[in-house]
Scaffold this motif. Structure first.
Motif, PDB file in Angstrom:
ATOM      1  N   TYR A   1      67.073  56.661  31.161  1.00 50.73           N
ATOM      2  CA  TYR A   1      67.529  56.460  32.443  1.00 50.73           C
ATOM      3  C   TYR A   1      68.713  55.925  32.730  1.00 50.73           C
ATOM      4  O   TYR A   1      69.724  56.154  33.813  1.00 50.73           O
ATOM      5  CB  TYR A   1      66.374  55.301  33.065  1.00 50.73           C
ATOM      6  N   ILE A   2      69.391  54.971  31.757  1.00 51.12           N
ATOM      7  CA  ILE A   2      70.502  54.521  31.950  1.00 51.12           C
ATOM      8  C   ILE A   2      71.686  55.654  31.608  1.00 51.12           C
ATOM      9  O   ILE A   2      72.568  55.603  32.210  1.00 51.12           O
ATOM     10  CB  ILE A   2      70.631  53.450  30.817  1.00 51.12           C
ATOM     11  N   LEU A   3      71.386  56.489  30.850  1.00 51.28           N
ATOM     12  CA  LEU A   3      72.408  57.426  30.477  1.00 51.28           C
ATOM     13  C   LEU A   3      72.398  58.290  31.884  1.00 51.28           C
ATOM     14  O   LEU A   3      73.488  58.696  32.215  1.00 51.28           O
ATOM     15  CB  LEU A   3      71.699  58.259  29.445  1.00 51.28           C
ATOM     16  N   ALA A   4      71.266  58.635  32.373  1.00 51.11           N
ATOM     17  CA  ALA A   4      71.186  59.689  33.615  1.00 51.11           C
ATOM     18  C   ALA A   4      72.036  58.944  34.699  1.00 51.11           C
ATOM     19  O   ALA A   4      72.691  59.417  35.559  1.00 51.11           O
ATOM     20  CB  ALA A   4      69.559  59.700  34.235  1.00 51.11           C
ATOM     21  N   SER A   5      71.744  57.487  34.848  1.00 47.76           N
ATOM     22  CA  SER A   5      72.509  56.693  35.931  1.00 47.76           C
ATOM     23  C   SER A   5      73.986  56.733  35.515  1.00 47.76           C
ATOM     24  O   SER A   5      74.879  56.795  36.460  1.00 47.76           O
ATOM     25  CB  SER A   5      72.345  55.045  35.752  1.00 47.76           C
ATOM     26  N   LEU A   6      74.403  56.775  34.422  1.00 42.30           N
ATOM     27  CA  LEU A   6      75.837  56.719  34.153  1.00 42.30           C
ATOM     28  C   LEU A   6      76.428  58.247  34.383  1.00 42.30           C
ATOM     29  O   LEU A   6      77.591  58.241  34.818  1.00 42.30           O
ATOM     30  CB  LEU A   6      75.838  56.577  32.478  1.00 42.30           C
ATOM     31  N   ILE A   7      75.595  59.258  34.109  1.00 40.00           N
ATOM     32  CA  ILE A   7      76.252  60.612  34.401  1.00 40.00           C
ATOM     33  C   ILE A   7      76.028  60.753  36.102  1.00 40.00           C
ATOM     34  O   ILE A   7      77.203  61.249  36.175  1.00 40.00           O
ATOM     35  CB  ILE A   7      75.222  61.748  33.965  1.00 40.00           C
ATOM     36  N   ASN A   8      75.201  60.120  36.734  1.00 36.10           N
ATOM     37  CA  ASN A   8      75.375  60.417  38.268  1.00 36.10           C
ATOM     38  C   ASN A   8      76.522  59.536  38.413  1.00 36.10           C
ATOM     39  O   ASN A   8      76.994  59.776  39.696  1.00 36.10           O
ATOM     40  CB  ASN A   8      74.061  59.971  38.680  1.00 36.10           C
ATOM     41  N   ASN A   9      76.461  58.401  37.983  1.00 33.92           N
ATOM     42  CA  ASN A   9      78.121  57.528  38.252  1.00 33.92           C
ATOM     43  C   ASN A   9      79.180  58.335  38.060  1.00 33.92           C
ATOM     44  O   ASN A   9      80.142  58.246  39.240  1.00 33.92           O
ATOM     45  CB  ASN A   9      78.035  56.092  37.583  1.00 33.92           C
ATOM     46  N   SER A  10      79.406  58.987  37.126  1.00 32.23           N
ATOM     47  CA  SER A  10      80.458  59.731  36.910  1.00 32.23           C
ATOM     48  C   SER A  10      80.742  60.955  37.931  1.00 32.23           C
ATOM     49  O   SER A  10      81.733  61.211  38.446  1.00 32.23           O
ATOM     50  CB  SER A  10      80.592  60.564  35.724  1.00 32.23           C
ATOM     51  N   ILE A  11      79.441  61.220  38.227  1.00 32.09           N
ATOM     52  CA  ILE A  11      79.443  62.535  39.458  1.00 32.09           C
ATOM     53  C   ILE A  11      80.189  61.776  40.715  1.00 32.09           C
ATOM     54  O   ILE A  11      80.679  62.611  41.639  1.00 32.09           O
ATOM     55  CB  ILE A  11      78.294  63.092  39.601  1.00 32.09           C
ATOM     56  N   ARG A  12      79.575  60.655  41.039  1.00 33.20           N
ATOM     57  CA  ARG A  12      80.092  60.005  42.351  1.00 33.20           C
ATOM     58  C   ARG A  12      81.600  59.796  42.265  1.00 33.20           C
ATOM     59  O   ARG A  12      82.209  59.756  43.339  1.00 33.20           O
ATOM     60  CB  ARG A  12      79.361  58.734  42.565  1.00 33.20           C
ATOM     61  N   ARG A  13      81.979  59.361  41.136  1.00 35.12           N
ATOM     62  CA  ARG A  13      83.504  59.217  41.179  1.00 35.12           C
ATOM     63  C   ARG A  13      84.254  60.444  41.248  1.00 35.12           C
ATOM     64  O   ARG A  13      85.295  60.506  41.958  1.00 35.12           O
ATOM     65  CB  ARG A  13      83.877  58.642  39.758  1.00 35.12           C
ATOM     66  N   SER A  14      83.705  61.759  40.727  1.00 36.47           N
ATOM     67  CA  SER A  14      84.339  62.750  40.983  1.00 36.47           C
ATOM     68  C   SER A  14      84.320  63.443  42.586  1.00 36.47           C
ATOM     69  O   SER A  14      85.426  63.870  42.834  1.00 36.47           O
ATOM     70  CB  SER A  14      83.738  64.078  40.140  1.00 36.47           C
ATOM     71  N   GLU A  15      83.267  63.072  43.319  1.00 30.22           N
ATOM     72  CA  GLU A  15      83.074  63.214  44.572  1.00 30.22           C
ATOM     73  C   GLU A  15      84.503  62.641  45.293  1.00 30.22           C
ATOM     74  O   GLU A  15      84.772  62.896  46.702  1.00 30.22           O
ATOM     75  CB  GLU A  15      81.955  62.961  45.168  1.00 30.22           C
ATOM     76  N   GLU A  16      84.768  61.462  44.938  1.00 31.40           N
ATOM     77  CA  GLU A  16      85.611  60.540  45.499  1.00 31.40           C
ATOM     78  C   GLU A  16      87.263  60.996  44.937  1.00 31.40           C
ATOM     79  O   GLU A  16      88.245  60.461  45.278  1.00 31.40           O
ATOM     80  CB  GLU A  16      85.664  59.032  45.229  1.00 31.40           C
ATOM     81  N   TYR A  17      87.177  62.167  44.165  1.00 29.37           N
ATOM     82  CA  TYR A  17      88.286  62.752  43.503  1.00 29.37           C
ATOM     83  C   TYR A  17      89.141  61.871  42.367  1.00 29.37           C
ATOM     84  O   TYR A  17      90.281  62.047  42.177  1.00 29.37           O
ATOM     85  CB  TYR A  17      89.659  63.071  44.601  1.00 29.37           C
ATOM     86  N   LYS A  18      88.229  60.877  41.793  1.00 33.71           N
ATOM     87  CA  LYS A  18      88.698  59.950  40.859  1.00 33.71           C
ATOM     88  C   LYS A  18      88.501  60.677  39.687  1.00 33.71           C
ATOM     89  O   LYS A  18      87.473  60.081  38.723  1.00 33.71           O
ATOM     90  CB  LYS A  18      88.083  58.539  40.985  1.00 33.71           C
ATOM     91  N   TYR A  19      89.222  61.523  39.241  1.00 37.55           N
ATOM     92  CA  TYR A  19      88.496  62.379  38.043  1.00 37.55           C
ATOM     93  C   TYR A  19      88.931  61.778  36.847  1.00 37.55           C
ATOM     94  O   TYR A  19      88.177  61.773  35.675  1.00 37.55           O
ATOM     95  CB  TYR A  19      89.172  63.923  37.977  1.00 37.55           C
ATOM     96  N   ASP A  20      89.877  60.854  36.442  1.00 39.10           N
ATOM     97  CA  ASP A  20      90.293  60.252  35.302  1.00 39.10           C
ATOM     98  C   ASP A  20      88.925  59.163  35.198  1.00 39.10           C
ATOM     99  O   ASP A  20      88.567  58.849  34.026  1.00 39.10           O
ATOM    100  CB  ASP A  20      91.414  59.287  35.423  1.00 39.10           C
ATOM    101  N   ASP A  21      88.826  58.583  36.082  1.00 40.84           N
ATOM    102  CA  ASP A  21      87.421  57.471  36.283  1.00 40.84           C
ATOM    103  C   ASP A  21      86.285  57.953  35.965  1.00 40.84           C
ATOM    104  O   ASP A  21      85.274  57.689  34.980  1.00 40.84           O
ATOM    105  CB  ASP A  21      87.530  56.822  37.580  1.00 40.84           C
ATOM    106  N   ALA A  22      85.945  59.340  36.503  1.00 37.33           N
ATOM    107  CA  ALA A  22      84.732  59.998  36.340  1.00 37.33           C
ATOM    108  C   ALA A  22      84.723  60.532  34.726  1.00 37.33           C
ATOM    109  O   ALA A  22      83.447  60.347  34.057  1.00 37.33           O
ATOM    110  CB  ALA A  22      84.699  61.168  37.222  1.00 37.33           C
TER     111      ALA A  22
END
Length: 421
Positions: free
Chosen positions: A255-276
């Motif tokens: 579940y933590i892993l899934a949270s982290l992956i979704n966290n990266s997707i949210r950053r990409s939706e904000e166009y923060k690709y380095d962060d993602a």
């Protein structure tokens, strides 16, 4: 105050005089320090009659001292009218925090366009809006019956605030949601639950799982404002519950892993690709660490005895021994997967078989400005890395799709019926 041309009357100036009397009555009831008349070329002729009414009361009403006239050239152009009103709001200190001018806007008179523009301008800048009512048995408000109606717009402001909150929530901007909620005054809006909701997802976005779980448990999902996300929030609550309370370390970690992956997707939706991509890299490493944990192996402190029990090649064990520092053997991402390969694990095999592709992706991350380089990452870089991480995550656990779905943040429907039960 907007100034109209007056109603039709039996004399040439009768309409202007009637209009002036109403303006005079309003001014006397409000008693302002200064009046700003917004008038067309024709309606300007009303103002001298206002002065006359003051003289009849042994008072003075002096242009430049007690009032000013602001010309309205395009009386039927909404934008033009709005900009004229707006400019005076700015002039009287809207952007000066030290200025204490209280502005009251009377939109009763003038053309329909002028009235609409003033009402909208007043609402936009959160100014007091008034209109003049009274006995309308003869069509217009009869002289001497005028009443000042203060328009209470708090419900409109709160509806607008809720729309802004939903927009910000959907954009993962949770702290602005909290700021806006603190200004809502309508007691029919369930502010406490909305605050807990926003604090929960703000905490979760920062990977503060315990705080997020505590806040989310205090959200009453039966309130109408939360009706369309109720189902998704329940799934999220279950996911957080597993992270915080599950006795299964593997379930918790997945579940933590899934949270982290979704966290990266949210950053990409904000166009923060380095962060993602930085977050995806951590997810990539976490996948190996979770699988190694199933062998009782910790990347931060590798026990060589466990490796011997699993029949790991002596040359690999000797290599790890030479990396011992401070009494501990610590390994990173590449060695995590190479160790899994030595354990004949499918994740390790996948890593070795796709080493060239993986090296290309990880080198891009290493050259990122958020890692060791100065390069910026692109949407395409993120999508390729995401595909790799999700493929590996699904190899880690057959239920990974469920974990990903249950840790995906809900989105509000921007259409909202405030009267919905």
């Amino acid at each position: 105050m907007t100034v109209g041309t007056g109603v039709s009357s039996g004399t040439p100036d009768g309409g202007s005089r009637i209009s002036a009397q109403k303006l005079y009555s309003t001014i006397n009831k409000i008693f302002p320090n200064k009046v700003v008349f917004f008038a067309s070329e024709i309606s300007r002729r009303t103002i001298p009659f206002v002065e006359e009414f003051f003289k009849m009361d042994n008072d003075e009403f002096i242009e430049g001292e007690d009032y000013e006239i602001v010309p309205i050239e395009s009386i039927d152009n909404f934008n033009a009218c709005f900009e004229v009103f707006e400019s005076k709001i700015w002039e009287y200190g809207y952007f000066d925090k030290k200025c204490n001018n209280k502005i009251i806007m009377d939109y009763t008179s003038g053309t329909k366009t002028m009235s609409a523009a003033m009402a909208c301008c007043g609402m936009f800048y959160n100014k007091v809006l008034i209109s003049v009512g009274g006995d309308r048995s003869k069509g217009e408000v009869s002289a001497g019956t005028e009443l000042i109606n203060y328009q209470n717009l708090y419900k409109i402001y709160d509806k607008f605030a809720l729309l802004r909150i939903r927009n910000s929530f959907n954009a993962n901007r949770f702290m602005p949601c909290i700021d806006i909620l603190n200004y809502i005054v309508d007691l029919n809006i369930h502010k406490d639950s909305l605050l807990n909701l926003c604090k929960a997802y703000s905490s979760w976005d920062n990977m503060e799982f315990e705080k997020a779980y505590d806040y989310l448990r205090n959200v009453d999902l039966n309130h109408f404002e939360l009706s369309e996300i109720k189902r998704d929030v329940k799934f999220n609550l279950k996911a957080l519950g597993n992270i915080c309370n599950s006795r299964s370390e593997n379930l918790k970690n997945c579940y933590i892993l899934a949270s982290l992956i979704n966290n990266s997707i949210r950053r990409s939706e904000e166009y923060k690709y380095d962060d993602a991509i930085a977050r995806l890299y951590r997810a990539f490493e976490l996948i190996a660490q979770i699988r190694l944990y199933n062998y009782n192996i910790k990347s931060s402190d590798v026990d060589l005895n466990i490796l011997i029990e699993h029949g790991v090649d002596e040359r690999f064990i000797d290599f790890l021994e030479r990396t011992r520092d401070d009494g501990k053997i610590r390994i990173g991402l590449a060695l995590d997967y190479l160790l899994l390969n030595e354990l004949d694990d499918d994740l390790g095999k996948f890593f070795v078989e796709n080493r060239s592709k993986i090296n290309n992706l990880t080198s891009k991350r290493n050259n990122s400005i958020l890692a060791h380089g100065l390069e910026s990452q692109s949407s395409e870089d993120f999508e390729k890395f995401l595909e790799l991480v999700i493929d590996l995550a699904k190899k880690l656990d057959k239920d990974m799709n469920k974990f990903l779905n249950q840790t995906c943040f809900p989105k509000f429907d921007l259409r909202m019926d405030m009267n919905k039960p």
